[in-house]
Design a protein around this motif. Structure first.
Motif, PDB file in Angstrom:
ATOM      1  N   UNK A 140      78.902  38.034  57.560  1.00 53.21           N
ATOM      2  CA  UNK A 140      77.747  37.392  56.909  1.00 53.21           C
ATOM      3  C   UNK A 140      77.936  35.876  56.807  1.00 53.21           C
ATOM      4  N   UNK A 141      79.173  35.409  56.997  1.00 52.55           N
ATOM      5  CA  UNK A 141      79.445  33.965  56.915  1.00 52.55           C
ATOM      6  C   UNK A 141      80.142  33.565  55.623  1.00 52.55           C
ATOM      7  N   UNK A 188      83.347  33.327  54.870  1.00 56.05           N
ATOM      8  CA  UNK A 188      84.487  32.402  55.005  1.00 56.05           C
ATOM      9  C   UNK A 188      84.013  30.976  55.202  1.00 56.05           C
ATOM     10  N   UNK A 189      82.967  30.811  56.014  1.00 56.56           N
ATOM     11  CA  UNK A 189      82.428  29.464  56.249  1.00 56.56           C
ATOM     12  C   UNK A 189      81.892  28.895  54.947  1.00 56.56           C
ATOM     13  N   UNK A 190      81.182  29.741  54.197  1.00 54.33           N
ATOM     14  CA  UNK A 190      80.634  29.287  52.915  1.00 54.33           C
ATOM     15  C   UNK A 190      81.759  28.942  51.940  1.00 54.33           C
ATOM     16  N   UNK A 191      82.781  29.811  51.875  1.00 50.70           N
ATOM     17  CA  UNK A 191      83.887  29.577  50.933  1.00 50.70           C
ATOM     18  C   UNK A 191      84.606  28.272  51.281  1.00 50.70           C
ATOM     19  N   UNK A 192      84.862  28.061  52.580  1.00 47.50           N
ATOM     20  CA  UNK A 192      85.574  26.845  53.000  1.00 47.50           C
ATOM     21  C   UNK A 192      84.738  25.612  52.656  1.00 47.50           C
ATOM     22  N   UNK A 193      83.435  25.710  52.871  1.00 51.22           N
ATOM     23  CA  UNK A 193      82.550  24.568  52.589  1.00 51.22           C
ATOM     24  C   UNK A 193      82.546  24.241  51.091  1.00 51.22           C
ATOM     25  N   UNK A 194      82.357  25.260  50.272  1.00 52.26           N
ATOM     26  CA  UNK A 194      82.285  25.009  48.817  1.00 52.26           C
ATOM     27  C   UNK A 194      83.624  24.484  48.299  1.00 52.26           C
ATOM     28  N   UNK A 251      78.493  33.856  41.082  1.00 51.42           N
ATOM     29  CA  UNK A 251      78.634  35.011  41.980  1.00 51.42           C
ATOM     30  C   UNK A 251      77.554  34.948  43.056  1.00 51.42           C
ATOM     31  N   UNK A 252      78.003  34.916  44.281  1.00 48.55           N
ATOM     32  CA  UNK A 252      77.044  34.912  45.392  1.00 48.55           C
ATOM     33  C   UNK A 252      77.297  36.156  46.234  1.00 48.55           C
ATOM     34  N   UNK A 253      76.235  36.887  46.544  1.00 51.67           N
ATOM     35  CA  UNK A 253      76.344  38.017  47.461  1.00 51.67           C
ATOM     36  C   UNK A 253      75.627  37.607  48.736  1.00 51.67           C
ATOM     37  N   UNK A 254      76.408  37.379  49.784  1.00 50.12           N
ATOM     38  CA  UNK A 254      75.858  36.868  51.044  1.00 50.12           C
ATOM     39  C   UNK A 254      75.658  38.019  52.017  1.00 50.12           C
ATOM     40  N   UNK A 255      74.421  38.200  52.435  1.00 45.46           N
ATOM     41  CA  UNK A 255      74.104  39.324  53.320  1.00 45.46           C
ATOM     42  C   UNK A 255      73.387  38.811  54.567  1.00 45.46           C
ATOM     43  N   UNK A 256      73.264  39.637  55.582  1.00 43.14           N
ATOM     44  CA  UNK A 256      72.445  39.352  56.770  1.00 43.14           C
ATOM     45  C   UNK A 256      72.291  40.666  57.520  1.00 43.14           C
ATOM     46  N   UNK A 257      71.241  40.751  58.333  1.00 44.41           N
ATOM     47  CA  UNK A 257      71.006  41.981  59.105  1.00 44.41           C
ATOM     48  C   UNK A 257      72.210  42.239  60.017  1.00 44.41           C
ATOM     49  N   UNK A 258      72.570  43.533  60.221  1.00 46.18           N
ATOM     50  CA  UNK A 258      73.766  43.851  61.023  1.00 46.18           C
ATOM     51  C   UNK A 258      73.728  43.251  62.430  1.00 46.18           C
ATOM     52  N   UNK A 259      72.552  43.253  63.072  1.00 45.34           N
ATOM     53  CA  UNK A 259      72.472  42.727  64.439  1.00 45.34           C
ATOM     54  C   UNK A 259      72.812  41.234  64.449  1.00 45.34           C
ATOM     55  N   UNK A 313      74.681  39.643  62.230  1.00 42.52           N
ATOM     56  CA  UNK A 313      76.106  39.468  61.927  1.00 42.52           C
ATOM     57  C   UNK A 313      76.949  39.788  63.154  1.00 42.52           C
ATOM     58  N   UNK A 314      76.600  40.870  63.865  1.00 47.83           N
ATOM     59  CA  UNK A 314      77.332  41.257  65.074  1.00 47.83           C
ATOM     60  C   UNK A 314      77.220  40.168  66.130  1.00 47.83           C
ATOM     61  N   UNK A 315      76.012  39.623  66.282  1.00 45.81           N
ATOM     62  CA  UNK A 315      75.792  38.584  67.280  1.00 45.81           C
ATOM     63  C   UNK A 315      76.583  37.316  66.949  1.00 45.81           C
TER      64      UNK A 315
END
Ligand code: DC
Length: 246
Positions: A26-27, A29-35, A154-162, A164-166
């Protein structure tokens, strides 16, 4: 403590805990590193701890369903996370296993070993110690629900499976090889693997992946990376005071 004694006041953390949970790809790690960079905090990838233990279990030929053996292994293991600008360096008993733990066999094993309640309890103890002083962005599946239910953000980061896979697929190798039939099959296999892992993470009895009641849910399916990072920063600022950030 004798009856009637007022329990000691536990001092509040000076700096906040920012919990980021969500499914694979969902991203987070990128979000955590940025924050972490933005606010001068430490980013801690708890998934890397499950991965490190899973790798040691593979190395020791352990059965992933043998909870007692896995817990004994954990109790004789030192896992250290060293925050970097991007992600974490992972030390297993003092040895750098950062690359090895990202490989597919360890990825699948991490999802299997992480179903065991007693193993999770060991991990949660370690993670609470790491975050006790605050000033951390901790990323995983159960940070807002179990590890730090009192996290300030608290952030819950989601995205459609396709999607995320892509995204995972595009990160996985050179772009020029990505338009062949074989490449398409590889991408499909990655989406399938991701869905299987999601299913296991969401349906396990102990600490399943789900948003905490007070989490802000961010669905990044149709958002650019920049939009996601701006939204995350705003969520942090909406939940903590300026003083807590410095
Ligand atoms: O975030 P990741 O993909 O590196 O995590 C690897 C596995 O570890 C994931 O399939 C589920 C498990 N995990 C977990 O159960 N709880 C966490 N807090 C972090 C990861």
């Amino acid at each position: 403590m004798s009856e009637g004694t007022i329990p000691p006041v536990i001092p509040a953390r000076e700096h906040p805990v920012i919990a980021i949970d969500g499914p694979a790809g969902a991203g987070k790690s990128t979000m955590a590193a940025h924050l972490a960079r933005r606010f001068g905090f430490l980013n801690l990838e708890t998934g890397a701890m499950y991965r490190a233990l899973a790798f040691k279990a593979i190395d020791n030929d352990l059965d992933f369903s043998d909870e007692a053996a896995l817990v004994e292994l954990a109790e004789n293991t030192r896992i250290a996370l060293e925050p970097q600008l991007e992600g974490n360096r992972v030390l297993l008993d003092g040895v750098d296993v950062s690359r090895r733990v990202r490989e597919p066999d360890v990825t699948a094993a991490a999802s299997r070993v992480s179903v065991h309640p007693r193993l999770r309890a060991w991990m949660v103890d370690q993670q609470r110690l790491l975050g006790r002083r605050g000033g951390v962005v901790m990323e995983g599946r159960d940070i807002g629900t179990v590890v730090f239910p009192d996290a300030e953000v608290k952030i819950f980061l989601d995205a459609a499976p396709e999607v995320r896979g892509n995204r995972r697929y595009r990160q996985s190798g050179p772009a020029e090889t990505k338009f062949t039939e074989q490449a398409k099959a590889t991408e499909e296999a990655m989406v399938r693997e991701l869905k299987e892992r999601d299913e296991r993470d969401r349906t396990r009895a102990e600490s399943p992946l789900r948003p905490a009641e007070d989490a802000v849910i961010l669905d990044s399916t149709s958002m650019t990376l920049d939009e996601v990072l701006v939204a995350a920063e705003k969520i942090v600022r909406d939940h903590v005071t300026e003083a807590q950030l410095h």
